[in-house]
Write a protein that holds these residues in place. Structure first.
Motif, PDB file in Angstrom:
ATOM      1  N   ALA A   3       0.739  -0.936  -0.048  1.00  0.00           N
ATOM      2  CA  ALA A   3       0.102  -0.063   0.046  1.00  0.00           C
ATOM      3  C   ALA A   3       0.813   1.134   0.137  1.00  0.00           C
ATOM      4  CB  ALA A   3      -0.960   0.085   1.070  1.00  0.00           C
ATOM      5  N   TRP A   6       2.468   1.983  -3.186  1.00  0.00           N
ATOM      6  CA  TRP A   6       1.356   2.373  -3.962  1.00  0.00           C
ATOM      7  C   TRP A   6       0.914   3.604  -4.156  1.00  0.00           C
ATOM      8  CZ3 TRP A   6      -3.880   4.093  -4.914  1.00  0.00           C
ATOM      9  CH2 TRP A   6      -4.468   3.615  -6.152  1.00  0.00           C
ATOM     10  N   LEU A   7       1.158   4.033  -2.797  1.00  0.00           N
ATOM     11  CA  LEU A   7       0.401   5.789  -2.610  1.00  0.00           C
ATOM     12  C   LEU A   7       1.704   6.555  -3.016  1.00  0.00           C
ATOM     13  CD1 LEU A   7      -2.184   6.663  -0.554  1.00  0.00           C
ATOM     14  CD2 LEU A   7      -0.116   7.952   0.173  1.00  0.00           C
ATOM     15  N   LEU A 255     -16.248  12.303 -10.635  1.00  0.00           N
ATOM     16  CA  LEU A 255     -15.178  11.460  -9.882  1.00  0.00           C
ATOM     17  C   LEU A 255     -13.927  11.732 -10.823  1.00  0.00           C
ATOM     18  CD1 LEU A 255     -14.304  10.031  -7.408  1.00  0.00           C
ATOM     19  CD2 LEU A 255     -14.811   7.825  -8.826  1.00  0.00           C
ATOM     20  N   ASN A 258     -12.634  15.266 -10.724  1.00  0.00           N
ATOM     21  CA  ASN A 258     -12.027  15.532  -9.357  1.00  0.00           C
ATOM     22  C   ASN A 258     -10.725  14.796  -9.287  1.00  0.00           C
ATOM     23  OD1 ASN A 258     -13.817  17.383  -8.553  1.00  0.00           O
ATOM     24  ND2 ASN A 258     -15.225  15.906  -7.508  1.00  0.00           N
ATOM     25  N   LEU A 259     -10.516  13.687  -9.525  1.00  0.00           N
ATOM     26  CA  LEU A 259      -9.447  12.899  -9.247  1.00  0.00           C
ATOM     27  C   LEU A 259      -8.405  13.520 -10.299  1.00  0.00           C
ATOM     28  CD1 LEU A 259     -10.336   9.113  -9.696  1.00  0.00           C
ATOM     29  CD2 LEU A 259      -8.921  10.292  -7.820  1.00  0.00           C
ATOM     30  N   ASP A 262      -7.067  16.587  -8.495  1.00  0.00           N
ATOM     31  CA  ASP A 262      -6.433  16.443  -7.291  1.00  0.00           C
ATOM     32  C   ASP A 262      -4.968  15.935  -7.741  1.00  0.00           C
ATOM     33  OD1 ASP A 262      -8.539  17.030  -5.616  1.00  0.00           O
ATOM     34  OD2 ASP A 262      -8.570  15.259  -4.409  1.00  0.00           O
ATOM     35  N   ARG A 271       2.043  21.121  -1.753  1.00  0.00           N
ATOM     36  CA  ARG A 271       1.989  21.665  -0.454  1.00  0.00           C
ATOM     37  C   ARG A 271       0.363  22.242  -0.672  1.00  0.00           C
ATOM     38  NH1 ARG A 271       5.953  25.436   0.838  1.00  0.00           N
ATOM     39  NH2 ARG A 271       6.000  25.659  -1.528  1.00  0.00           N
ATOM     40  N   ARG A 273      -3.418  22.985  -1.215  1.00  0.00           N
ATOM     41  CA  ARG A 273      -4.632  22.209  -1.386  1.00  0.00           C
ATOM     42  C   ARG A 273      -5.718  23.248  -1.131  1.00  0.00           C
ATOM     43  NH1 ARG A 273      -5.578  17.042  -0.366  1.00  0.00           N
ATOM     44  NH2 ARG A 273      -3.719  15.657  -0.364  1.00  0.00           N
TER      45      ARG A 273
ATOM     46  N   ASN B 101      -0.849   7.649   4.612  1.00  0.00           N
ATOM     47  CA  ASN B 101      -0.212   6.715   3.464  1.00  0.00           C
ATOM     48  C   ASN B 101      -0.369   5.296   3.644  1.00  0.00           C
ATOM     49  OD1 ASN B 101       0.647   9.389   2.674  1.00  0.00           O
ATOM     50  ND2 ASN B 101       2.881   8.747   2.533  1.00  0.00           N
ATOM     51  N   GLY B 103      -2.971   1.693   3.878  1.00  0.00           N
ATOM     52  CA  GLY B 103      -3.927   1.220   3.023  1.00  0.00           C
ATOM     53  C   GLY B 103      -5.337   1.987   3.402  1.00  0.00           C
ATOM     54  N   LEU B 106      -5.894   5.443   2.289  1.00  0.00           N
ATOM     55  CA  LEU B 106      -5.998   5.447   0.796  1.00  0.00           C
ATOM     56  C   LEU B 106      -7.448   5.105   0.629  1.00  0.00           C
ATOM     57  CD1 LEU B 106      -4.404   5.819  -1.733  1.00  0.00           C
ATOM     58  CD2 LEU B 106      -4.414   3.322  -1.979  1.00  0.00           C
ATOM     59  N   LEU B 113     -13.487  11.093  -1.662  1.00  0.00           N
ATOM     60  CA  LEU B 113     -13.475  11.791  -2.778  1.00  0.00           C
ATOM     61  C   LEU B 113     -14.810  11.224  -3.587  1.00  0.00           C
ATOM     62  CD1 LEU B 113     -11.924  13.845  -4.578  1.00  0.00           C
ATOM     63  CD2 LEU B 113     -11.106  11.845  -5.715  1.00  0.00           C
ATOM     64  N   SER B 117     -18.142  13.476  -4.922  1.00  0.00           N
ATOM     65  CA  SER B 117     -18.400  13.612  -6.485  1.00  0.00           C
ATOM     66  C   SER B 117     -19.796  13.140  -6.831  1.00  0.00           C
ATOM     67  CB  SER B 117     -17.426  12.649  -7.249  1.00  0.00           C
ATOM     68  OG  SER B 117     -16.074  12.963  -7.018  1.00  0.00           O
TER      69      SER B 117
END
Lengths: 277, 296
Positions: A3, A6-7, A255, A258-259, A262, A271, A273, B101, B103, B106, B113, B117
């Motif tokens: 994870a 991934w992030l 969505l 927005n994604l 973002d 930094r 937002r 950060n 899982g 996330l 989000l 939406s």
């Protein structure tokens, strides 16, 4: 992949996923109507449940929902993109003027922007559309006129920051005119946050159009997603598919934008937002 | 400005039936619609400052009375969204920020989000289809059961039972908003030096979070919620239409359909005043709580 890793990539992932969704919706709206035929052809059985023959079902007049949702993509995307574009142009012009001129001009424009931001925008949109009658152009203009201040503020802040930097001073010494300074030197450097904001604005404009249409204030000659949901409300009991599919389409589109916004935001400036309203 | 619009309120008053021109002229005079627009406008403005929003064409009652009748229902609808869902959002935001950060973070961020939406009224429609029609757990619309007990605890329960779905539809957007804002604000605060100091003093993590981080992180969250009062009222209109909830939004919708201009303008005026007032209060509270901000 864990994870965490991934992030770590997720700033670009968010943008990539968003872009993919947006492209899907755009292709659906662009190509779909060619394949599905007219959204208003009443050639099927009314309230046909989704299945072979009518993939997403049909509505109370026997019109194919797939054709209607695909056509709705065109209208909703058009409204979203056009409104965001007009609003961005308005915002860039006002923000550039305020930020470059400073002083009283700046003061004046920022007070006007605040006034626009503080009023309940959706209610003003209702008022204007109820007064002047619903048409696509008017809806686009109303959304744009009510949403430019966020862009103007961003551009103004960028201009204030960039105005006194060395490369601008150099251009000024080289004898560049005001126009050349604004458009040639400062504006190109101030644009990235505007692009982020425009993506978020498209999502919000699509939602606003859907909201207006749901109150019966959409363009009656156009099939938009909000219009479809307005039409589905009396038949929730008989035909769930009339409400579910257009809504999924709206959700995907907003969505996606927005994604994308973002993700771009994280890529361009980790930094910062912003508010996404 | 309203009068530029196509359509004539008299059409609604007289309905479809035959009506002679003389009768029309008499009605026009009675409602003051025969006078020049400038006169109508000046009269209207003068009345507003006396707290008189005029008469609704459709209901033939003072607009202010009509609105007052509907405000409690709208307020009731907004309360759970403001308290329950914002509270839950703040909790989720803290959870996400603590395990930044991971899982879970996330997952929560993605969910937030998604919630931001989704169109409010469509969520309402989905809830009706799933929880009311298919499962039969909740009523599809209205605020009261016609055969419900008229008083006591049973009545309160009946209203709450009707409130569950519309409040959820309205609250989801604020759940999403407060999760997002709390998370990003907490992440920023947790990075600051005084957090390290607090931990270095040997304070337990729970105290560090609740006493040192949270109060500072919550400030921007509360401001954002206050600034989104307009969004809340917008959502309330849509949700009231979906669930036939007898609040101010439903009244506005009926007013738009009937071209009831005094009613439309009256409601929008009241809503604007509320939104501006909430914004002002938010700003003032912020200035009081945050010593770094001083207005001169």
């Amino acid at each position: 992949m864990s994870a965490k890793s991934w992030l770590r990539l997720s700033s670009s992932h968010a943008a990539a996923i968003g872009l993919t969704i947006v492209l899907l919706v755009v292709i659906g709206g662009g190509v779909g109507p060619w394949l599905t035929g007219s959204p208003s052809a009443m050639d099927g059985r009314a309230f046909c449940p989704p299945g072979p023959g009518c993939l997403l079902g049909s509505d109370d007049l026997g019109r194919d929902m797939l054709a209607r949702v695909a056509n709705g993509a065109r209208v909703s995307l058009l409204v979203g993109v056009a409104a965001a574009a007009v609003s961005a142009i308005l915002g860039v012009v006002v923000g550039a003027l305020a930020g470059f001129a400073g002083g009283r001009v700046d003061e004046f424009f920022m007070r006007v922007a605040e006034a626009f931001q503080i009023v309940p925008q959706f209610f003003l949109a209702i008022l204007v559309v109820a007064l002047f009658g619903p048409s696509l152009t008017k809806i686009v203009l109303v959304i744009a006129i009510l949403s430019w201040p966020s862009t103007a503020r961003i551009i103004r802040a960028e201009f204030l920051k960039l105005r006194d930097q060395d490369f601008v001073a150099a251009a000024r010494l080289a004898g560049a005119s005001r126009g050349a300074l604004i458009f040639g030197e400062i504006l190109p450097n101030a644009l990235p946050p505007v692009i982020v904001n425009a993506s978020l604005q498209i999502a919000s404009a699509i939602l606003t159009e859907a909201n207006l249409s749901f109150l019966g204030l959409g363009d009656p000659d156009q099939v938009s997603w909000g219009q479809l949901l307005f039409g589905a409300q009396p038949f929730l009991n008989q035909a769930w598919w009339m409400a579910v599919f257009p809504g999924v389409a709206i959700l995907l589109a907003t969505l996606g934008f927005n994604l994308l916004g973002d993700g771009l935001n994280d890529i361009l400036d980790p930094r910062q937002r912003g508010r996404s309203d | 400005m309203v009068h530029l619009a196509p359509g004539d309120p008299l059409n609604f008053i007289t309905g479809e039936g035959d009506i002679s021109n003389e009768q029309l002229a008499r009605l026009r005079q009675e409602y003051g619609l025969d006078r020049p627009l400038s006169t109508q406008y000046i009269l209207y403005m003068a009345k507003i400052f006396q707290g008189d929003l005029g008469y609704s064409y459709r209901y033939r009652e003072p607009v202010l009375d009509l609105i007052q009748d509907r405000v409690p229902a709208t307020f009731l609808l907004m309360m759970p969204a403001l308290v329950l869902f914002v509270g839950l959002g703040i909790l989720l935001g803290i959870v996400a920020a603590r395990r930044q950060n991971s899982g879970g973070d996330l997952f929560l961020s993605g969910l937030a989000l998604l919630g931001w939406s989704v169109p409010v009224f469509w969520l309402g429609q989905l809830l009706i289809i799933a929880c009311a029609l298919k499962l039969g757990w909740f009523p599809t619309q209205g605020m009261l059961n016609l055969r419900a007990p008229t008083q006591g605890m049973a009545r309160v329960l009946d209203v709450l039972w009707h409130l569950a779905l519309p409040a959820t539809a309205l609250g989801m957007r604020f759940l999403a908003l407060s999760t997002r804002m709390t998370r990003s604000s907490m992440v920023q605060v947790l990075r600051l030096d005084y957090m390290t100091t607090a931990r270095a003093k040997g304070l337990p993590e729970r105290v560090v979070l609740s006493r040192h981080a949270l109060p500072n992180a919550l400030l921007p969250v509360i401001t954002i919620i206050g600034m989104n009062m307009g969004t809340m009222l917008t959502g309330s209109v849509l949700v009231e239409v979906v669930f036939a909830w007898p609040g101010m939004g439903r009244l506005l919708y009926d007013g738009v359909l009937a071209r009831d201009y005094p009613l439309i303008i009256g409601i929008i005026l009241i809503v604007s005043i509320v939104v501006v007032a909430v914004n002002l209060i938010t700003d003032i509270v912020y200035a009081i709580v945050d010593p770094r901000i001083r207005y001169t």
